[in-house]
Design a protein around this motif. Sequence first.
Motif, short mmCIF file in Angstrom:
data_model
loop_
_atom_site.label_atom_id
_atom_site.label_comp_id
_atom_site.label_asym_id
_atom_site.label_seq_id
_atom_site.Cartn_x
_atom_site.Cartn_y
_atom_site.Cartn_z
N GLU A 14 0.84 -1.20 0.00
CA GLU A 14 0.00 0.00 0.00
C GLU A 14 0.87 1.24 0.00
OE1 GLU A 14 -1.94 -1.47 3.69
OE2 GLU A 14 -3.79 -0.91 2.65
N ALA A 39 -6.00 0.20 1.22
CA ALA A 39 -6.80 -0.85 0.59
C ALA A 39 -8.23 -0.87 1.10
CB ALA A 39 -6.16 -2.22 0.82
N LEU A 79 -10.91 1.04 -1.10
CA LEU A 79 -11.35 0.61 -2.43
C LEU A 79 -12.86 0.42 -2.46
CD1 LEU A 79 -8.66 -2.08 -3.36
CD2 LEU A 79 -8.96 0.16 -4.43
N VAL A 84 -1.76 -1.28 -4.04
CA VAL A 84 -2.81 -0.25 -3.99
C VAL A 84 -2.14 1.08 -3.78
CG1 VAL A 84 -4.93 0.52 -2.91
CG2 VAL A 84 -4.43 -1.91 -3.04
N GLU A 138 -3.24 5.22 -3.72
CA GLU A 138 -4.35 6.17 -3.74
C GLU A 138 -3.82 7.55 -4.06
OE1 GLU A 138 -8.21 7.26 -0.99
OE2 GLU A 138 -6.29 6.89 -0.02
N ALA A 188 -5.14 0.05 -8.45
CA ALA A 188 -5.08 -1.19 -7.67
C ALA A 188 -4.67 -2.28 -8.65
CB ALA A 188 -6.44 -1.50 -7.06
#
Length: 466
Positions: A340, A346, A349, A383, A385, A391
Amino acid sequence: MASTVSTAGARVLRWFGVDDPWERPAPPIGRSDVLLAVVIGVFGLFTLELVRSVGPLEDVGYPWGVQWLAVASGAALLVGRRRWPLTVAALAAGHMLVVGIAMPMVMGQFTMQVIYFVAIMSGVAWARDRRWMLVVVGIIVVVMFVWIALQFVVGTALQDIVDDAQGGKRFGVFGPVPAAVLLTVLINVVYFGGALITGRNLWSSARQTAILTAQADTITAQADELRTRAVTEERLRIARELHDVVAHHVSVIGIQAAAARRVMGRDPEAAGQALEGIEGSSREAVTSMRGLLGTLREVERVRGDGAEADRAPQPTLADLPALVESFTTPTRQAGFDLVESEPGVAQHLPAALAHSIHRTVQEALTNVEKHSTASRVSVVLRVEERVDGFAEVEVVDDGRPRPGTSGSGLGQLGIRERAASHRGTVEVGPRSNGGYRVRVRYPWGTGAETAVPEPDSRTAGLRSVS
């Protein structure tokens, strides 16, 4: 004896395809048919004049125009040899008989013999009614051999042979008369037998080609049907997921809207919290709908087995460690790693995307179990962001394809369909250093705001299993 004859007759009928249900299509008269007739006709007239120049045609009792007509009309018959094979064969036999009686030197020319051979051969090769073909061709062969016999019995053939024997002088093992008779019979047996055998082999080859083509078309149609069925079933499954996701969010929005309406006048803070929940639920519902609706186009079939929709909770990322661990056996190790950009990313999501990732991993691991000799499998979920976040799930094994376990490709098709529903990209294939890789990258955070749900107790502490 009768039984032997009956068995031989049945074999002959079977060899000629008399009871075969396949019927060779009758093609229209084409350019090749006309070109063949023209080429043979021109060549026949040219060779006829060459023979005339040598001298053997000087005893023919008909003018050169009639001779030309005999050659040209014989060649013209070949135009319809594929369209009307038996008619052409019968006309060619009649043409041979008439010209042979009237102008035997013209009928005996090489080009004329080629015309008659091709006509009879085409009758056997292109006839649609095989039983009627045997009747027509049988009559032609019988008539021709009767004609040959009559030439020797009541005609001048024997007299010509005797006259050429020079007082009964013997030149070889056989006498002139029996040698001439046997040679004539042998030549005609080879001639007509060759036409029959060649025509039958051409018909058999065309039949085999047609059968193979039909089988190939059937296999292609079945493969297309299986592919379409797989796509349809996947779309219907996604439709059920869409129903569950949207129904959940719409229900939540309705409850929160009712609560906000009740407390709006006396508790503005509580009403604001309810409206905030409505905002988050609506955004997540729209995100899910955008991804799932892309694969629900033109669904023309529905399940007819009466099976009810699966009402079990949809799997999430929290189920991935247990899923990977379940594929560990005494001869195979399966490991899972989560990478991550920041701890807990995660958990943010969307539910639909997390579900697709879970299903992708499940399908990839199933393919490893069915079709690979792998001793180690690695599953990595990355993952990140951000505005252009993603992802990415990658399933890698160290095995080789297991012999005799070639799949249908429908599993990989399902993976690609899931990726397409989220505008993702798929990389599937063998690795250069051995093993196999399935990598799917889903875009996430492409500029749209994403609702951040409260941490799920099932995803708390999700890191790695190996």
